[in-house]
Enzyme design. Structure first.
Site, short mmCIF file in Angstrom:
data_model
loop_
_atom_site.label_atom_id
_atom_site.label_comp_id
_atom_site.label_asym_id
_atom_site.label_seq_id
_atom_site.Cartn_x
_atom_site.Cartn_y
_atom_site.Cartn_z
N TYR A 64 10.43 6.79 -0.30
CA TYR A 64 8.96 6.77 -0.32
C TYR A 64 8.42 6.37 1.06
CZ TYR A 64 4.24 4.94 -0.98
OH TYR A 64 2.90 4.67 -0.82
N ASN A 66 5.02 -1.12 -11.97
CA ASN A 66 5.98 -1.66 -11.00
C ASN A 66 5.35 -2.77 -10.20
OD1 ASN A 66 8.04 0.35 -11.43
ND2 ASN A 66 6.66 1.80 -10.45
N SER A 124 1.10 3.40 4.47
CA SER A 124 1.39 2.18 3.73
C SER A 124 2.05 1.16 4.64
CB SER A 124 2.34 2.52 2.58
OG SER A 124 2.88 1.34 2.02
N ASP A 167 -2.39 22.04 -6.73
CA ASP A 167 -1.37 21.28 -6.01
C ASP A 167 -1.55 21.45 -4.50
OD1 ASP A 167 1.38 20.58 -4.95
OD2 ASP A 167 1.71 20.31 -7.11
N LYS A 172 6.31 8.54 4.17
CA LYS A 172 5.07 8.15 4.87
C LYS A 172 5.31 8.16 6.39
CE LYS A 172 2.46 7.55 1.29
NZ LYS A 172 1.35 8.46 1.04
P1 NAD Z 1 -2.26 7.57 -7.57
O1 NAD Z 1 -0.96 8.08 -8.09
O2 NAD Z 1 -3.15 6.84 -8.49
O3 NAD Z 1 -3.09 8.76 -6.90
C1 NAD Z 1 -2.47 9.89 -6.33
C2 NAD Z 1 -3.20 11.12 -6.83
O4 NAD Z 1 -2.63 12.28 -6.22
C3 NAD Z 1 -3.07 11.30 -8.35
O5 NAD Z 1 -4.35 11.62 -8.88
C4 NAD Z 1 -2.11 12.49 -8.49
O6 NAD Z 1 -2.36 13.23 -9.67
C5 NAD Z 1 -2.40 13.26 -7.23
N1 NAD Z 1 -1.29 14.07 -6.73
C6 NAD Z 1 0.00 13.70 -6.53
N2 NAD Z 1 0.71 14.74 -6.04
C7 NAD Z 1 -0.16 15.77 -5.91
C8 NAD Z 1 -0.03 17.11 -5.45
N3 NAD Z 1 1.15 17.59 -5.03
N4 NAD Z 1 -1.12 17.91 -5.45
C9 NAD Z 1 -2.32 17.45 -5.89
N5 NAD Z 1 -2.50 16.19 -6.34
C10 NAD Z 1 -1.43 15.37 -6.34
O7 NAD Z 1 -1.92 6.65 -6.29
P2 NAD Z 1 -2.87 5.68 -5.47
O8 NAD Z 1 -2.43 4.29 -5.74
O9 NAD Z 1 -4.28 6.04 -5.65
O10 NAD Z 1 -2.38 6.03 -4.00
C11 NAD Z 1 -3.06 6.97 -3.20
C12 NAD Z 1 -2.31 7.13 -1.89
O11 NAD Z 1 -2.22 5.86 -1.26
C13 NAD Z 1 -0.89 7.64 -2.02
O12 NAD Z 1 -0.63 8.49 -0.92
C14 NAD Z 1 -0.06 6.39 -1.92
O13 NAD Z 1 1.23 6.67 -1.44
C15 NAD Z 1 -0.86 5.58 -0.94
N6 NAD Z 1 -0.65 4.13 -1.04
C16 NAD Z 1 -0.88 3.49 -2.22
C17 NAD Z 1 -0.70 2.12 -2.32
C18 NAD Z 1 -0.93 1.37 -3.61
O14 NAD Z 1 -0.54 0.22 -3.71
N7 NAD Z 1 -1.56 1.95 -4.62
C19 NAD Z 1 -0.27 1.40 -1.20
C20 NAD Z 1 -0.05 2.08 0.00
C21 NAD Z 1 -0.26 3.45 0.06
C1 UD1 Z 2 5.37 -2.40 -3.49
C2 UD1 Z 2 6.23 -1.32 -2.90
C3 UD1 Z 2 5.67 -0.90 -1.55
C4 UD1 Z 2 4.21 -0.49 -1.68
C5 UD1 Z 2 3.44 -1.66 -2.28
C6 UD1 Z 2 1.98 -1.34 -2.50
C7 UD1 Z 2 8.45 -1.85 -3.81
C8 UD1 Z 2 9.82 -2.35 -3.49
N1 UD1 Z 2 7.59 -1.81 -2.77
O1 UD1 Z 2 5.51 -3.49 -2.65
O2 UD1 Z 2 6.40 0.17 -1.03
O3 UD1 Z 2 3.69 -0.15 -0.42
O4 UD1 Z 2 4.02 -1.99 -3.54
O5 UD1 Z 2 1.86 -0.37 -3.48
O6 UD1 Z 2 8.14 -1.47 -4.92
N2 UD1 Z 2 6.36 -9.15 -8.44
C9 UD1 Z 2 6.78 -9.98 -9.46
N3 UD1 Z 2 6.82 -9.49 -10.73
C10 UD1 Z 2 6.44 -8.21 -11.04
C11 UD1 Z 2 5.99 -7.38 -9.99
C12 UD1 Z 2 5.97 -7.87 -8.70
O7 UD1 Z 2 7.13 -11.14 -9.21
O8 UD1 Z 2 6.50 -7.83 -12.21
C13 UD1 Z 2 6.27 -9.70 -7.07
C14 UD1 Z 2 7.13 -8.97 -6.06
O9 UD1 Z 2 8.42 -9.51 -6.02
C15 UD1 Z 2 6.34 -9.22 -4.77
C16 UD1 Z 2 4.88 -9.25 -5.26
O10 UD1 Z 2 4.94 -9.54 -6.64
O11 UD1 Z 2 6.66 -10.46 -4.23
C17 UD1 Z 2 4.13 -7.95 -5.05
O12 UD1 Z 2 4.87 -6.89 -5.62
P1 UD1 Z 2 4.30 -5.40 -5.70
O13 UD1 Z 2 2.97 -5.42 -6.32
O14 UD1 Z 2 5.35 -4.54 -6.31
O15 UD1 Z 2 4.06 -4.98 -4.17
P2 UD1 Z 2 5.09 -4.94 -2.93
O16 UD1 Z 2 6.35 -5.67 -3.24
O17 UD1 Z 2 4.33 -5.38 -1.75
#
Ligand code: NAD
Ligand code: UD1
Length: 340
Positions: A149, A198, A125, A59, A153
């Protein structure tokens, strides 16, 4: 070639980034507690790259472990992905988000400082911008978050800004991701949500593979051209490549620098569904449902700073991301759990 500590490397974006880092010749130490990922992801990264990753299971909040890792390995820079990332969950369990995302980063930064490692690339993000006043979003837009969340960040960005101001030897690149989608072209690694997705894209691929019946589109009355929400979807392999550039940039530049990573193009939910259907030939049944609380109408990046500072541009289309994301889902209907 650098020796890099990658926290959260087994996750969705981390795994794709490790592939790019290994391909570029960097040495990678992955620290992950597998709270939202599985060791199989790291195994597949190594298969794709044909090179080994040093895996540390643990962790980021484990101060002793971090200090040991940083003492044992001559780390040049850290890429910090490890975090919790579900907005709804963060509203319900804010302290878990501040603990994991903010306190975890604090422990990491302290251990880095003690080891004299002063380069970090941080996963931020577009959520830090909240509801945009102006589009496209530039890095100068105000940071105002709307959920724990996003706040976590923004708090980490503030810590990084203050740290860089206090010690000019630090370099902190905060990459503000827009909406990463898709998967590696091999179909061997991809997004693997544990529960009901989600986010839009994994939901669409689960409908396509027959795990979910239909997509609910959250609102068709938004002030957008077709009434559905507009986002900046970028291919996860492009996003991964951005980290490679950021690591190089941090070797030559000190200070705190927030940088958007997006395509600069907005795509509506309906456009994304159509792109998926045309890339894969699979119909996505969908219906309209009320708006999701906390959603915004539209959000896309001005990615010109990334082009200027990092020499980075998103190269892959949404259609390409759909084809690649579908390949991953089709071959791994249960994600990594099938263990193939
Ligand atoms: P993810 O959950 O797939 O990856 C996160 C990884 O971190 C996982 O493997 C998890 O097991 C590990 N982890 C979490 N807490 C931990 C801890 N305390 N110690 C060690 N390992 C830990 O998420 P992701 O989509 O790959 O996102 C990666 C990063 O990018 C995150 O910081 C997320 O907030 C950021 N981010 C993601 C998105 C997106 O849409 N996926 C968008 C904007 C920012
Ligand atoms: C979400 C997160 C945001 C994060 C981003 C990327 C929320 C409120 N925000 O935003 O913090 O940075 O993901 O990981 O969760 N949609 C549908 N049906 C669905 C799912 C989504 O219509 O089942 C629509 C949403 O209303 C939106 C678009 O698809 O218009 C994208 O949604 P999503 O993938 O969740 O991303 P963000 O809303 O940008």
């Amino acid at each position: 070639m650098a020796r890099l500590l990658v926290t959260g490397g087994a996750g969705y974006i981390g795994a794709h980034t490790m592939v790019e880092l290994l391909a570029a010749g960097h040495n990678v130490i992955c620290l992950d507690n597998f709270s939202n990922s599985v060791p199989e992801a790291v195994a597949r990264v190594q298969q794709i790259a044909g090179r080994a990753v040093t895996l540390a299971i643990g962790d980021v909040r484990d101060d002793a472990l971090l200090r040991r890792l940083l003492a044992e390995h001559p780390i040049d820079a850290v890429i910090h992905f490890a975090a919790l990332k579900a907005v709804g969950e963060s509203v319900a369990r804010p302290l878990d988000y501040y603990d994991n995302n903010v306190y975890g980063t604090l422990v990491l930064l302290r251990a880095m400082a003690a080891a004299g490692v002063k380069r970090i690339v941080f996963s931020s993000s577009a959520t830090v911008y909240g509801a945009p006043e102006q589009l496209p979003l530039t890095e100068g837009a105000p940071v105002r978050t709307t959920n724990p969340y996003g706040a976590s960040k923004a708090m980490v960005e503030q810590m990084l800004r203050d740290l860089c101001a206090a010690d000019p030897e630090w370099s902190a690149v905060s990459l503000r991701y827009f909406n990463p989608i898709g998967a590696h072209a091999s179909g061997r690694i991809g997004e693997d949500p544990r529960d009901t997705p989600n986010n839009l894209f994994p939901y669409v691929t689960q409908v396509a593979v027959g795990k979910r019946e239909r997509l609910s589109i959250w609102g068709n009355d938004w002030p957008t051209p077709d009434g559905t929400g507009v986002r900046d979807y970028l291919h996860v392999v492009d996003l991964a490549a951005g980290h490679l550039r950021a690591v190089d940039y941090s070797a030559a530049h000190q200070g705190f620098m927030p940088i958007n990573l997006g395509t600069g193009r907005g795509t509506s939910v309906l456009e994304l569904v159509r792109a998926f259907e045309s890339a894969t030939g699979i119909a996505i049944p969908h219906s309209f449902a009320p708006r999701r609380p906390g959603d915004i109408a539209a959000c896309w990046a001005d990615p010109s700073l990334a082009a200027r500072l990092l020499g980075w541009r998103a190269e892959r289309s949404v259609e390409q991301a759909c084809a690649d994301g579908w390949r991953w889902q089709q071959h791994n209907p249960e994600g990594y759990r099938a263990g193939k």
